[in-house]
Design a protein around this motif. Structure first.
Motif, short mmCIF file in Angstrom:
data_model
loop_
_atom_site.label_atom_id
_atom_site.label_comp_id
_atom_site.label_asym_id
_atom_site.label_seq_id
_atom_site.Cartn_x
_atom_site.Cartn_y
_atom_site.Cartn_z
N VAL A 90 34.53 48.40 53.22
CA VAL A 90 35.01 47.44 52.22
C VAL A 90 35.98 46.46 52.85
N THR A 91 36.80 46.92 53.78
CA THR A 91 37.74 46.03 54.47
C THR A 91 36.98 44.98 55.28
N ARG A 92 35.91 45.41 55.93
CA ARG A 92 35.10 44.48 56.73
C ARG A 92 34.44 43.42 55.84
N LEU A 93 34.14 43.77 54.59
CA LEU A 93 33.45 42.86 53.68
C LEU A 93 34.41 42.09 52.78
N ARG A 94 35.68 42.12 53.08
CA ARG A 94 36.65 41.49 52.20
C ARG A 94 36.35 40.01 51.95
N ASP A 95 36.21 39.23 53.00
CA ASP A 95 35.97 37.80 52.84
C ASP A 95 34.60 37.51 52.21
N PRO A 96 33.51 38.18 52.67
CA PRO A 96 32.21 37.95 52.01
C PRO A 96 32.22 38.32 50.53
N ILE A 144 25.42 46.93 48.56
CA ILE A 144 26.71 46.63 47.93
C ILE A 144 26.51 45.77 46.70
N ARG A 145 25.60 44.76 46.80
CA ARG A 145 25.34 43.90 45.65
C ARG A 145 24.77 44.69 44.49
N ALA A 146 24.03 45.77 44.80
CA ALA A 146 23.45 46.59 43.74
C ALA A 146 24.52 47.27 42.90
N LEU A 147 25.72 47.43 43.45
CA LEU A 147 26.81 48.08 42.73
C LEU A 147 27.62 47.10 41.89
N LEU A 148 27.30 45.81 42.02
CA LEU A 148 28.13 44.78 41.38
C LEU A 148 27.43 44.20 40.15
N SER A 149 27.82 44.66 38.99
CA SER A 149 27.31 44.10 37.75
C SER A 149 28.08 42.83 37.43
N PRO A 150 27.60 41.99 36.51
CA PRO A 150 28.33 40.77 36.15
C PRO A 150 29.76 41.05 35.70
N THR A 151 29.95 42.16 34.98
CA THR A 151 31.30 42.51 34.53
C THR A 151 32.20 42.85 35.71
N LYS A 152 31.66 43.58 36.68
CA LYS A 152 32.45 43.95 37.86
C LYS A 152 32.83 42.73 38.68
N LEU A 153 31.96 41.72 38.70
CA LEU A 153 32.25 40.51 39.48
C LEU A 153 33.40 39.72 38.88
N GLU A 154 33.76 39.99 37.63
CA GLU A 154 34.88 39.30 36.99
C GLU A 154 36.21 39.99 37.29
N PRO A 187 39.88 40.62 42.89
CA PRO A 187 39.36 41.06 44.19
C PRO A 187 39.90 42.42 44.63
N LYS A 188 41.18 42.65 44.45
CA LYS A 188 41.78 43.92 44.88
C LYS A 188 41.19 45.10 44.10
N LYS A 189 41.05 44.93 42.78
CA LYS A 189 40.48 46.00 41.96
C LYS A 189 39.01 46.21 42.26
N LEU A 190 38.31 45.12 42.58
CA LEU A 190 36.90 45.24 42.92
C LEU A 190 36.73 46.04 44.21
N ARG A 191 37.58 45.80 45.19
CA ARG A 191 37.48 46.56 46.44
C ARG A 191 37.76 48.04 46.21
N ALA A 192 38.74 48.34 45.35
CA ALA A 192 39.04 49.74 45.03
C ALA A 192 37.85 50.40 44.35
N TYR A 193 37.21 49.66 43.46
CA TYR A 193 36.02 50.18 42.76
C TYR A 193 34.90 50.47 43.75
N LEU A 194 34.67 49.54 44.69
CA LEU A 194 33.61 49.74 45.67
C LEU A 194 33.89 50.92 46.59
N ARG A 195 35.13 51.10 46.98
CA ARG A 195 35.47 52.25 47.82
C ARG A 195 35.10 53.56 47.12
N MET A 196 35.41 53.63 45.83
CA MET A 196 35.10 54.83 45.06
C MET A 196 33.60 55.02 44.92
N GLN A 197 32.87 53.92 44.67
CA GLN A 197 31.41 54.01 44.52
C GLN A 197 30.73 54.43 45.82
#
Length: 233
Positions: free
Chosen positions: A68-74, A29-39, A42-52
């Protein structure tokens, strides 16, 4: 920016144990998160991860949603840690809780510095104009925005309607408690569109004038630069 402000104004000591929260997010999951994505929010990031997870990991819609729901808090904790690291990198060796440290941060948020480090884009926050920092009086006033937000002021005028600028100064918008001044325009559909933010230590007429002047000049500069490069405004 608020996290940066907190580190300079309150002088909090970084808690190293917070970094351990990173381990709650799997490496794939961390491999999918670029610095831009981390900005992202949270809601949009979860939607992005679901698609990826569906397109790159072959997960079904249900599997991606459940993971993604399970990883919400982390994920939210991971984003906070990333912001802390970025804040620490910006501050460098400058002293926390000092005007010198704040000046260093402002310099690193200037357009020229961001472009020189290839860290500038339409959604990158930067300091508009020259920040007003007076250590002798403890006065701090600055305006911050992005190119995309600044263009909200121009887009309103393109519609042939006069811009209705709205300003609200509050001390309750950020956890650190400093004065934040959202500045935006109201569309005919009664939607509020942010143009930029003012950060100030003293809520007075001079601070309002200063922030509005810096944002106005920044809007004119962005529109002129894009028109010269024949880019979309």
């Amino acid at each position: 920016f608020c996290c940066v402000k907190g580190s300079t104004s309150l002088g909090f000591t970084h808690n190293e144990h917070i970094e351990e929260l990173d381990h709650g997010v799997p490496g794939q999951i961390r491999a999918l998160l670029s610095p831009t994505k981390l900005e992202m929010q949270p809601k949009k990031l979860r939607a992005y991860l679901r698609m990826q997870l569906q397109t790159k990991r072959g997960k079904t819609v249900e599997q991606a949603r459940d993971e993604v729901t399970r990883l919400r808090d982390p994920l939210e904790a991971y984003q906070k840690c990333a912001k802390r690291r970025k804040s620490k990198e910006r501050l460098g060796d400058a002293g926390r809780g000092t005007f010198g440290g704040l000046s260093v941060i402002c310099e690193k948020l200037e357009v020229a510095h961001l472009k020189a480090t290839n860290d500038f884009h339409a959604h990158k926050a930067f300091i508009c104009g020259e920040p007003l920092i007076v250590p002798e009086t403890g006065k701090v006033t600055l305006a911050i925005s992005t190119e995309n937000l600044l263009l909200n002021a121009y887009r309103q005028s393109v519609l042939g309607l006069p811009s209705l600028v709205c300003i609200d100064t509050t001390h309750r918008l950020v956890h650190e408690g400093h004065c934040c001044m959202p500045v935006g325009t109201m569309s005919p559909t009664q939607h509020f569109h942010i143009i930029g933010y003012g950060i100030c230590s003293h809520e007075d007429a001079e601070a309002h004038k200063y922030v509005l002047r810096q944002l106005r000049d920044a809007v004119n500069t962005v529109v002129a630069d894009r028109a010269a490069r024949k880019e979309r405004v």
